[in-house]
Design an enzyme around this catalytic site. Structure first.
Site, PDB file in Angstrom:
ATOM      1  N   SER A 119       0.807  -1.507  -0.098  1.00 24.87           N
ATOM      2  CA  SER A 119      -0.520  -0.243   0.025  1.00 24.87           C
ATOM      3  C   SER A 119       0.719   1.013   0.131  1.00 24.87           C
ATOM      4  O   SER A 119       0.413   2.516  -0.631  1.00 24.87           O
ATOM      5  CB  SER A 119      -1.572  -0.259   1.488  1.00 24.87           C
ATOM      6  OG  SER A 119      -1.636  -0.819   1.495  1.00 24.87           O
ATOM      7  N   HIS A 140      -2.495  -4.050  -6.837  1.00 24.75           N
ATOM      8  CA  HIS A 140      -2.764  -3.426  -5.129  1.00 24.75           C
ATOM      9  C   HIS A 140      -4.025  -3.424  -5.190  1.00 24.75           C
ATOM     10  O   HIS A 140      -5.226  -2.429  -5.424  1.00 24.75           O
ATOM     11  CB  HIS A 140      -2.860  -1.904  -5.193  1.00 24.75           C
ATOM     12  CG  HIS A 140      -3.485  -1.035  -3.475  1.00 24.75           C
ATOM     13  ND1 HIS A 140      -3.928   0.199  -3.978  1.00 24.75           N
ATOM     14  CD2 HIS A 140      -2.589  -1.824  -2.626  1.00 24.75           C
ATOM     15  CE1 HIS A 140      -4.159  -0.025  -2.172  1.00 24.75           C
ATOM     16  NE2 HIS A 140      -3.004  -0.981  -1.819  1.00 24.75           N
ATOM     17  N   GLU A 152      -5.903  -1.010  -8.198  1.00 24.63           N
ATOM     18  CA  GLU A 152      -5.054  -0.481  -9.216  1.00 24.63           C
ATOM     19  C   GLU A 152      -3.764  -1.407  -9.668  1.00 24.63           C
ATOM     20  O   GLU A 152      -2.403  -2.014  -8.943  1.00 24.63           O
ATOM     21  CB  GLU A 152      -4.127   0.455  -7.983  1.00 24.63           C
ATOM     22  CG  GLU A 152      -5.348   1.589  -7.598  1.00 24.63           C
ATOM     23  CD  GLU A 152      -5.156   1.939  -6.619  1.00 24.63           C
ATOM     24  OE1 GLU A 152      -5.476   3.655  -6.892  1.00 24.63           O
ATOM     25  OE2 GLU A 152      -4.690   1.998  -5.467  1.00 24.63           O
ATOM     26  N   ASN A 190      -5.401   5.993  -2.473  1.00 26.84           N
ATOM     27  CA  ASN A 190      -5.262   6.326  -0.941  1.00 26.84           C
ATOM     28  C   ASN A 190      -4.720   7.400  -1.374  1.00 26.84           C
ATOM     29  O   ASN A 190      -4.595   9.407  -0.316  1.00 26.84           O
ATOM     30  CB  ASN A 190      -4.003   5.803  -0.361  1.00 26.84           C
ATOM     31  CG  ASN A 190      -4.826   4.789   0.229  1.00 26.84           C
ATOM     32  OD1 ASN A 190      -5.784   4.243   0.808  1.00 26.84           O
ATOM     33  ND2 ASN A 190      -3.819   2.999   0.387  1.00 26.84           N
TER      34      ASN A 190
HETATM   35  N1  LIG Z   1      -5.140  -4.381   5.182  1.00 27.36           N
HETATM   36  C1  LIG Z   1      -5.410  -4.036   4.243  1.00 27.36           C
HETATM   37  O1  LIG Z   1      -6.501  -3.412   3.898  1.00 27.36           O
HETATM   38  C2  LIG Z   1      -4.364  -3.785   2.616  1.00 27.36           C
HETATM   39  C3  LIG Z   1      -5.279  -3.171   2.007  1.00 27.36           C
HETATM   40  C4  LIG Z   1      -4.194  -2.973   0.377  1.00 27.36           C
HETATM   41  C5  LIG Z   1      -3.118  -3.210   0.821  1.00 27.36           C
HETATM   42  N2  LIG Z   1      -2.405  -3.997   1.835  1.00 27.36           N
HETATM   43  C6  LIG Z   1      -1.056  -4.788   1.915  1.00 27.36           C
HETATM   44  O2  LIG Z   1      -1.388  -6.260   1.622  1.00 27.36           O
HETATM   45  C7  LIG Z   1       0.169  -6.608   2.504  1.00 27.36           C
HETATM   46  C8  LIG Z   1      -0.255  -7.664   3.416  1.00 27.36           C
HETATM   47  O3  LIG Z   1      -1.050  -6.963   3.969  1.00 27.36           O
HETATM   48  P1  LIG Z   1      -2.040  -8.083   5.047  1.00 27.36           P
HETATM   49  O4  LIG Z   1      -3.616  -6.623   5.384  1.00 27.36           O
HETATM   50  O5  LIG Z   1      -2.855  -9.338   4.764  1.00 27.36           O
HETATM   51  O6  LIG Z   1      -1.164  -8.451   6.923  1.00 27.36           O
HETATM   52  P2  LIG Z   1      -1.740  -9.016   7.146  1.00 27.36           P
HETATM   53  O7  LIG Z   1      -0.452  -9.322   8.773  1.00 27.36           O
HETATM   54  O8  LIG Z   1      -3.120  -9.938   7.466  1.00 27.36           O
HETATM   55  O9  LIG Z   1      -0.827 -10.584   6.676  1.00 27.36           O
HETATM   56  C9  LIG Z   1       0.338 -10.651   5.866  1.00 27.36           C
HETATM   57  C10 LIG Z   1       0.879 -12.603   6.125  1.00 27.36           C
HETATM   58  O10 LIG Z   1       1.982 -12.360   5.516  1.00 27.36           O
HETATM   59  C11 LIG Z   1       2.929 -13.154   6.359  1.00 27.36           C
HETATM   60  N3  LIG Z   1       4.621 -12.821   6.010  1.00 27.36           N
HETATM   61  C12 LIG Z   1       5.264 -12.384   6.532  1.00 27.36           C
HETATM   62  N4  LIG Z   1       6.502 -12.827   6.288  1.00 27.36           N
HETATM   63  C13 LIG Z   1       5.972 -13.549   5.557  1.00 27.36           C
HETATM   64  C14 LIG Z   1       6.423 -14.641   4.178  1.00 27.36           C
HETATM   65  N5  LIG Z   1       8.111 -13.743   3.540  1.00 27.36           N
HETATM   66  N6  LIG Z   1       6.482 -15.708   3.090  1.00 27.36           N
HETATM   67  C15 LIG Z   1       5.173 -15.898   3.283  1.00 27.36           C
HETATM   68  N7  LIG Z   1       4.384 -15.131   4.619  1.00 27.36           N
HETATM   69  C16 LIG Z   1       5.144 -13.877   5.190  1.00 27.36           C
HETATM   70  C17 LIG Z   1       2.142 -13.012   7.853  1.00 27.36           C
HETATM   71  O11 LIG Z   1       3.128 -14.613   8.609  1.00 27.36           O
HETATM   72  C18 LIG Z   1       0.725 -12.605   7.682  1.00 27.36           C
HETATM   73  O12 LIG Z   1       0.384 -14.059   7.731  1.00 27.36           O
HETATM   74  C19 LIG Z   1       0.719  -5.280   2.976  1.00 27.36           C
HETATM   75  O13 LIG Z   1       1.759  -5.478   2.054  1.00 27.36           O
HETATM   76  C20 LIG Z   1      -0.360  -4.595   2.715  1.00 27.36           C
HETATM   77  O14 LIG Z   1       0.037  -2.992   3.206  1.00 27.36           O
HETATM   78  C21 LIG Z   1      -3.400  -4.000   3.274  1.00 27.36           C
END
Ligand SMILES: NC(=O)c1ccc[n+]([C@@H]2O[C@H](COP(=O)([O-])OP(=O)(O)OC[C@H]3O[C@@H](n4cnc5c(N)ncnc54)[C@H](O)[C@@H]3O)[C@@H](O)[C@H]2O)c1
Length: 294
Positions: A119, A140, A152, A190
């Site tokens: 993000s 995204h 995106e 954003n």
């Molecule tokens: N939460 C949102 O609304 C949102 C929206 C768009 C983008 N994002 C982006 O998506 C990504 C993930 O966000 P999320 O909200 O799903 O986080 P989250 O914490 O729910 O999930 C992340 C997962 O990644 C795992 N992880 C960490 N290192 C790892 C690796 N090396 N290999 C495999 N798995 C690994 C963790 O164990 C965790 O389960 C981030 O980059 C975030 O910026 C989030």
């Protein structure tokens, strides 16, 4: 080369949703997590979502079984080596992403396309962790991934236009509306949303209006499904504060600067719905009550 098999790294909130929509679109999917428990947790959440679709009559049991059959969980990064496209949705920390992308770069064939769901981090910078900056994009998605229609698709100055087109086509096959954008912090959504939300906090901070009146104004006056302060509680004050700081750092414009009240609330641990307190008190989650913040 077309995209036939996909890999998803991270099976948390976003990764599980991405894996689900890819399997629903007919792609075999390998999902990687850091432990067997997290693989299981992620796959369970997908199974729950699919079960809900079956209950509502939006999916047959046979289709559910086929979709589930296309998903394979693993803790071994090597299992991603046959994927044509790898979508990364791991924690939002650059060192973790650097380590992952550089190991994937040595494991995966040169033809594989890499996509990050970040993000706030720079896609261009992540591409430099690999020897394939021409095959690196941003994809995204929005939360919850199976429900939100938008994705995106981000190109950098180094992305090969053919790769970009291929990823745009793939996003369409997932049933999403893809919008094209470049690698600028915040992309489109954003970039527009964060200053709006921060301004709502400033309006409150300056005593222009109350929490409820600010939210009602945008709901009833502009037809938004929820007001900006309710939205901020949903997204998380800590997450918004983090993104705002990165955007301020990128553009050096006041409209991206987090207001002092937001910072104080984050410091106090009032991160919104997930901590039970933000601009509203969620002691009774069905009836949030505005907080007294002055
Ligand atoms: N939460 C949102 O609304 C949102 C929206 C768009 C983008 N994002 C982006 O998506 C990504 C993930 O966000 P999320 O909200 O799903 O986080 P989250 O914490 O729910 O999930 C992340 C997962 O990644 C795992 N992880 C960490 N290192 C790892 C690796 N090396 N290999 C495999 N798995 C690994 C963790 O164990 C965790 O389960 C981030 O980059 C975030 O910026 C989030």
């Amino acid at each position: 080369m077309s995209i036939e098999k996909v890999g998803v790294v991270g099976c948390g909130l976003m990764g599980s949703g991405i894996a689900q929509v890819a399997a629903q679109a007919g792609y075999p999917v390998v999902v990687r997590e850091v432990s067997a428990q997290l693989v299981e947790k992620g796959l369970k959440s997908i199974e729950k979502n699919l079960a809900r679709l079956v209950e509502k009559g939006n999916l047959s049991s046979a289709d559910r079984d086929e979709i589930r059959g296309r998903l394979r969980g693993t803790t071994n990064v090597e299992d991603l080596k046959e994927c044509d496209l790898i979508m990364e949705a791991i924690i939002e920390q650059l060192p973790a992403k650097r380590e992952l992308w550089s190991s994937l770069d040595t494991i995966c064939p040169k033809s594989a396309i890499f996509a990050s769901n970040t993000s706030s981090l720079s896609i261009t910078e992540m591409a430099t962790f690999t020897q394939r900056p021409d095959r690196f994009v941003g994809l995204h998605f929005f939360n919850p991934v199976p429900v939100m229609k938008l994705v995106e698709v981000i190109r950098t100055i180094g992305t090969d236009p053919k790769v970009y087109d291929e990823v745009l086509t793939f996003a369409g096959k997932l049933g999403k509306t893809a919008v094209r954008t470049t690698d600028r912090t915040g992309f489109i959504v954003n970039r527009l949303l964060v200053p709006y939300i921060l301004d709502a906090v400033r309006v409150l901070e300056e005593g222009v209006a109350s929490i409820e009146d600010i939210d009602n104004s945008m709901k009833l006056g502009c037809g938004h499904p929820m007001g900006p302060l309710t939205l901020l509680d949903f997204v998380g004050l800590d997450t918004t504060y983090y993104i705002a700081n990165i955007m301020f750092d990128e553009f050096k414009e006041k409209r991206f600067a987090p207001p002092p009240l937001l910072k104080r609330m984050v410091l106090a641990g009032w991160h919104g719905r997930k901590t039970g307190r933000g601009f509203y008190d969620y002691a009774d989650p069905a009836k949030p009550r505005p907080m007294h913040l002055s």
